[in-house]
Design a protein around this motif. Structure first.
Motif, PDB file in Angstrom:
ATOM      1  N   HIS A 100       0.868  -1.178   0.000  1.00 16.29           N
ATOM      2  CA  HIS A 100       0.000   0.000   0.000  1.00 16.29           C
ATOM      3  C   HIS A 100       0.904   1.227   0.000  1.00 16.29           C
ATOM      4  O   HIS A 100       1.702   1.403   0.930  1.00 16.29           O
ATOM      5  CB  HIS A 100      -0.894   0.006   1.234  1.00 16.29           C
ATOM      6  CG  HIS A 100      -1.786  -1.190   1.314  1.00 16.29           C
ATOM      7  ND1 HIS A 100      -3.066  -1.195   0.798  1.00 16.29           N
ATOM      8  CD2 HIS A 100      -1.581  -2.431   1.835  1.00 16.29           C
ATOM      9  CE1 HIS A 100      -3.618  -2.380   1.014  1.00 16.29           C
ATOM     10  NE2 HIS A 100      -2.742  -3.149   1.631  1.00 16.29           N
ATOM     11  N   PHE A 101       0.767   2.059  -1.009  1.00 16.20           N
ATOM     12  CA  PHE A 101       1.675   3.189  -1.177  1.00 16.20           C
ATOM     13  C   PHE A 101       1.148   4.458  -0.537  1.00 16.20           C
ATOM     14  O   PHE A 101      -0.067   4.726  -0.521  1.00 16.20           O
ATOM     15  CB  PHE A 101       1.899   3.468  -2.669  1.00 16.20           C
ATOM     16  CG  PHE A 101       2.948   2.596  -3.286  1.00 16.20           C
ATOM     17  CD1 PHE A 101       2.656   1.291  -3.644  1.00 16.20           C
ATOM     18  CD2 PHE A 101       4.227   3.073  -3.499  1.00 16.20           C
ATOM     19  CE1 PHE A 101       3.628   0.475  -4.212  1.00 16.20           C
ATOM     20  CE2 PHE A 101       5.207   2.269  -4.072  1.00 16.20           C
ATOM     21  CZ  PHE A 101       4.907   0.971  -4.427  1.00 16.20           C
ATOM     22  N   GLY A 102       2.086   5.274  -0.036  1.00 16.25           N
ATOM     23  CA  GLY A 102       1.762   6.632   0.343  1.00 16.25           C
ATOM     24  C   GLY A 102       1.693   7.504  -0.898  1.00 16.25           C
ATOM     25  O   GLY A 102       2.049   7.072  -2.004  1.00 16.25           O
ATOM     26  N   ALA A 103       1.259   8.741  -0.697  1.00 14.66           N
ATOM     27  CA  ALA A 103       1.082   9.660  -1.820  1.00 14.66           C
ATOM     28  C   ALA A 103       2.390  10.298  -2.265  1.00 14.66           C
ATOM     29  O   ALA A 103       2.443  10.943  -3.315  1.00 14.66           O
ATOM     30  CB  ALA A 103       0.062  10.738  -1.467  1.00 14.66           C
ATOM     31  N   GLY A 104       3.442  10.137  -1.460  1.00 11.60           N
ATOM     32  CA  GLY A 104       4.744  10.655  -1.857  1.00 11.60           C
ATOM     33  C   GLY A 104       5.073  11.991  -1.237  1.00 11.60           C
ATOM     34  O   GLY A 104       4.179  12.774  -0.863  1.00 11.60           O
ATOM     35  N   THR A 105       6.377  12.245  -1.088  1.00  4.90           N
ATOM     36  CA  THR A 105       6.898  13.534  -0.636  1.00  4.90           C
ATOM     37  C   THR A 105       7.841  14.044  -1.711  1.00  4.90           C
ATOM     38  O   THR A 105       8.832  13.378  -2.037  1.00  4.90           O
ATOM     39  CB  THR A 105       7.664  13.393   0.684  1.00  4.90           C
ATOM     40  OG1 THR A 105       6.794  12.964   1.717  1.00  4.90           O
ATOM     41  CG2 THR A 105       8.310  14.731   1.065  1.00  4.90           C
ATOM     42  N   GLN A 106       7.515  15.211  -2.255  1.00  8.65           N
ATOM     43  CA  GLN A 106       8.379  15.792  -3.284  1.00  8.65           C
ATOM     44  C   GLN A 106       9.440  16.629  -2.595  1.00  8.65           C
ATOM     45  O   GLN A 106       9.130  17.662  -1.995  1.00  8.65           O
ATOM     46  CB  GLN A 106       7.551  16.641  -4.238  1.00  8.65           C
ATOM     47  CG  GLN A 106       8.352  17.110  -5.441  1.00  8.65           C
ATOM     48  CD  GLN A 106       7.491  17.806  -6.474  1.00  8.65           C
ATOM     49  OE1 GLN A 106       6.321  18.103  -6.220  1.00  8.65           O
ATOM     50  NE2 GLN A 106       8.051  18.076  -7.632  1.00  8.65           N
ATOM     51  N   LEU A 107      10.682  16.190  -2.675  1.00  7.35           N
ATOM     52  CA  LEU A 107      11.793  16.875  -2.023  1.00  7.35           C
ATOM     53  C   LEU A 107      12.590  17.665  -3.051  1.00  7.35           C
ATOM     54  O   LEU A 107      12.989  17.126  -4.088  1.00  7.35           O
ATOM     55  CB  LEU A 107      12.707  15.863  -1.328  1.00  7.35           C
ATOM     56  CG  LEU A 107      14.024  16.427  -0.783  1.00  7.35           C
ATOM     57  CD1 LEU A 107      13.751  17.397   0.351  1.00  7.35           C
ATOM     58  CD2 LEU A 107      14.939  15.297  -0.302  1.00  7.35           C
ATOM     59  N   ILE A 108      12.811  18.930  -2.726  1.00  2.77           N
ATOM     60  CA  ILE A 108      13.677  19.766  -3.560  1.00  2.77           C
ATOM     61  C   ILE A 108      14.820  20.222  -2.675  1.00  2.77           C
ATOM     62  O   ILE A 108      14.596  20.822  -1.609  1.00  2.77           O
ATOM     63  CB  ILE A 108      12.920  20.982  -4.112  1.00  2.77           C
ATOM     64  CG1 ILE A 108      11.778  20.504  -5.017  1.00  2.77           C
ATOM     65  CG2 ILE A 108      13.863  21.896  -4.893  1.00  2.77           C
ATOM     66  CD1 ILE A 108      10.873  21.624  -5.495  1.00  2.77           C
ATOM     67  N   VAL A 109      16.039  19.952  -3.113  1.00  6.84           N
ATOM     68  CA  VAL A 109      17.218  20.415  -2.389  1.00  6.84           C
ATOM     69  C   VAL A 109      17.756  21.642  -3.118  1.00  6.84           C
ATOM     70  O   VAL A 109      18.021  21.600  -4.320  1.00  6.84           O
ATOM     71  CB  VAL A 109      18.294  19.330  -2.294  1.00  6.84           C
ATOM     72  CG1 VAL A 109      19.508  19.842  -1.530  1.00  6.84           C
ATOM     73  CG2 VAL A 109      17.723  18.089  -1.611  1.00  6.84           C
ATOM     74  N   ILE A 110      17.885  22.711  -2.349  1.00  6.34           N
ATOM     75  CA  ILE A 110      18.254  24.013  -2.919  1.00  6.34           C
ATOM     76  C   ILE A 110      19.730  24.299  -2.638  1.00  6.34           C
ATOM     77  O   ILE A 110      20.183  24.093  -1.514  1.00  6.34           O
ATOM     78  CB  ILE A 110      17.394  25.120  -2.275  1.00  6.34           C
ATOM     79  CG1 ILE A 110      15.906  24.783  -2.408  1.00  6.34           C
ATOM     80  CG2 ILE A 110      17.683  26.470  -2.906  1.00  6.34           C
ATOM     81  CD1 ILE A 110      15.042  25.604  -1.484  1.00  6.34           C
ATOM     82  N   PRO A 111      20.454  24.779  -3.647  1.00  5.91           N
ATOM     83  CA  PRO A 111      21.886  25.084  -3.414  1.00  5.91           C
ATOM     84  C   PRO A 111      22.076  26.157  -2.350  1.00  5.91           C
ATOM     85  O   PRO A 111      21.216  27.024  -2.165  1.00  5.91           O
ATOM     86  CB  PRO A 111      22.370  25.611  -4.767  1.00  5.91           C
ATOM     87  CG  PRO A 111      21.357  25.144  -5.748  1.00  5.91           C
ATOM     88  CD  PRO A 111      20.055  25.003  -5.023  1.00  5.91           C
TER      89      PRO A 111
END
Lengths: 111, 113
Positions: A100-111
């Motif tokens: 059963h999957f979660g909806a996801g976490t969109q991670l952005i790493v900023i310089p």
């Protein structure tokens, strides 16, 4: 789907910092997997846990079946860590291997 | 790490036609799975397969769907006939054991017109 609540849905981190992603489960889970979806859309395996904690480089994951949650900690974030992270769990009592999957976490790493 | 391959990567077909999605699982794996992800929605389990048989299927696994792995070759998902709502990305996965890490393919993007 409804059995896994993943948070946050989106996260921005500056390079070198860290944070935690979390999945709460509405039922008792047997095991959890964590994935990162890369730019091509492929799911990269990060961890499989039936209990306890595991660590791999800058990533660490924990799973507590009784308390119904799992976490993924990222430390010293790098630009290449950007992507969407998913947890997926197997419910105790359901078909073996049915994730059963979660909806996801969109991670952005900023310089 | 172990790799699961899927062929084709994209498929566009007209509603009512048949489509077969192919999965080349990790070589020593015995358990196989199909998942479906509609655009903007979560990945959902369709079916799992072991020892030549379907073990469990979800309500998304309609009567028009079938799976097989003839002679240890590709693990296939066939949809016949297709419907508009079958448009989605279909992911194949495999694992060595039923309680083990599942490795996913890159998905087949199916568009039914």
């Amino acid at each position: 789907g409804d059995q896994v609540e993943q948070s946050p849905s989106a996260l921005s981190l500056h390079e070198g910092t860290g944070s935690a992603l979390r999945c709460n489960f509405t039922t008792t889970m047997r095991a959890v997997q964590w994935f990162r979806k890369n730019s091509r859309g492929s799911l990269i395996n990060l961890f499989y846990l039936a209990s306890g904690t595991k660590e791999n480089g800058r990533l660490k994951s924990a799973f507590d079946s009784k308390e119904r949650y799992s976490t993924l900690h990222i430390r010293d974030a790098q630009l290449e860590d950007s992507g969407t992270y998913f947890c997926a769990a197997e419910a105790r009592g359901s078909a073996l291997g049915r994730l059963h999957f979660g909806a996801g976490t969109q991670l952005i790493v900023i310089p | 790490g172990p790799k699961v391959l899927q062929i084709p990567s994209h498929q566009i077909i007209d509603m009512g036609q048949m489509v077969t999605l192919n999965c080349d699982p990790v070589s020593n794996h015995l358990y196989f799975y199909w998942y479906k992800q509609i655009l903007g929605q979560q990945m959902e389990f369709l079916v799992n397969f072991y020892n030549g048989k379907v073990m469990e299927k979800s309500k998304l696994f309609k009567d028009q769907f079938s799976v097989e792995r003839p002679d240890g070759s590709y693990f296939t998902l066939k949809i016949q006939p297709t419907a508009l709502e079958d448009s989605a990305v279909y992911f194949c996965a495999s694992s060595r054991d039923s309680q083990d890490t599942q490795y996913f393919g890159p998905g087949t993007r199916l568009l039914v017109l």
